[in-house]
Enzyme design. Structure first.
Site, short mmCIF file in Angstrom:
data_model
loop_
_atom_site.label_atom_id
_atom_site.label_comp_id
_atom_site.label_asym_id
_atom_site.label_seq_id
_atom_site.Cartn_x
_atom_site.Cartn_y
_atom_site.Cartn_z
N ASN A 11 26.78 38.39 -8.77
CA ASN A 11 25.54 37.72 -8.42
C ASN A 11 25.71 36.21 -8.35
O ASN A 11 26.59 35.65 -9.02
CB ASN A 11 24.44 38.03 -9.45
CG ASN A 11 24.01 39.48 -9.43
OD1 ASN A 11 23.58 39.98 -8.40
ND2 ASN A 11 24.12 40.16 -10.56
N ASP A 110 33.34 29.70 -14.49
CA ASP A 110 32.34 30.23 -15.43
C ASP A 110 32.82 30.12 -16.87
O ASP A 110 32.05 29.75 -17.77
CB ASP A 110 31.99 31.68 -15.08
CG ASP A 110 33.21 32.59 -14.96
OD1 ASP A 110 34.36 32.09 -14.88
OD2 ASP A 110 33.01 33.83 -14.93
#
Length: 258
Positions: A11, A110
């Site tokens: 996502n 991330d």
């Protein structure tokens, strides 16, 4: 206001920040082929529905583990907001902490953002567990240096592999089994026990090994979509912080702009 885009393998999460406060967030499936125009049609409507205008956005930062998506998000920022975006980890937005690993350039954005935010929000040695497409375990020392970690298949990937490579096993939802018994009486229960409690055991076992190797007390911070589910069934986590990666983007943007 700052618009942050966290691009994961599954996502893309957009968040609208005022200072460090998230005012709105939106999620869309990751597709590296999605153009800047396609993002704009979707995102501008959502921004308006929250009562904001594109003119309210004065900065944009992108953190991505999908390199092909960065170009299209850059087009979105330039064409529809008139803003040159900050790209996390690149010139002007370097991480600002030591990457004490053999291949620093291979660390995903991330994980670096999680390390940055975790050190800013919590004290001491830290282990960050991120439940994403993969489940990652990252060690951050008390000085904020990134020391390394672990990459394990995410629970959904594990289930996909199990179902996709067998002829008769059905697709099941990921949830806690109805009882605490680990001896299933039917195929679905046995699968759920293996997936759920097997994954809890994986998390607990790896974190225990990391703590022993660190050799000092370490707080465990969980983030990612399934963190809350597992937090209900293990006492492993000292904190569950669903916005850790987004907070890292906000912190990095502050540093880059100042």
């Amino acid at each position: 206001m700052l618009l942050a885009a966290d691009v994961g393998n599954t996502n893309v999460v957009f968040a609208l920040f005022e200072g460090r406060d998230i005012k709105a967030r939106w999620r869309i499936a990751t597709d590296a082929r999605r153009t800047g125009d396609e993002y704009a049609v979707w995102l501008l409507q959502l921004i308006a529905l929250e009562g904001y205008a594109r003119e309210d956005i004065t900065g944009i930062i992108i953190g991505s583990v999908v390199p092909r998506s960065v170009h299209n998000l850059t087009v979105l920022a330039q064409k529809y907001f008139g803003i040159e975006p900050i790209i996390a980890g690149q010139s002007g937005a370097e991480w600002g902490f030591e990457l004490d690993i053999e291949q620093p350039s291979s660390l995903g954005a991330d994980r670096a953002l999680n390390a940055l935010a975790a050190h800013a929000k919590y004290t001491g040695d830290l282990i960050v567990v991120d439940f994403g497409t993969a489940t990652t375990f990252d060690a951050v020392d008390f000085n904020g240096a990134y020391k390394g970690g672990i990459i394990a298949p995410g629970i959904n990937l594990s289930l996909d592999a199990l179902v996709g490579n067998t002829a008769k096993l059905p697709r099941i939802a990921i949830e806690k089994p109805a009882t605490d018994s680990v001896i299933g009486r039917n195929t679905e229960d046995q699968m759920l026990i293996g997936v759920f409690w097997g994954y809890v055991s994986l998390i607990e076992g790896l974190v225990d090994r990391m703590k022993r190797e660190i050799g000092r007390p370490a707080r465990v911070v969980a983030t990612g979509g399934l963190a809350l589910l597992f937090d209900e069934h293990t006492d492993l986590f000292d904190a569950v912080d669903s916005d850790l990666t987004l907070d890292g983007l906000a912190i990095l943007a502050e540093r880059a702009i100042s």
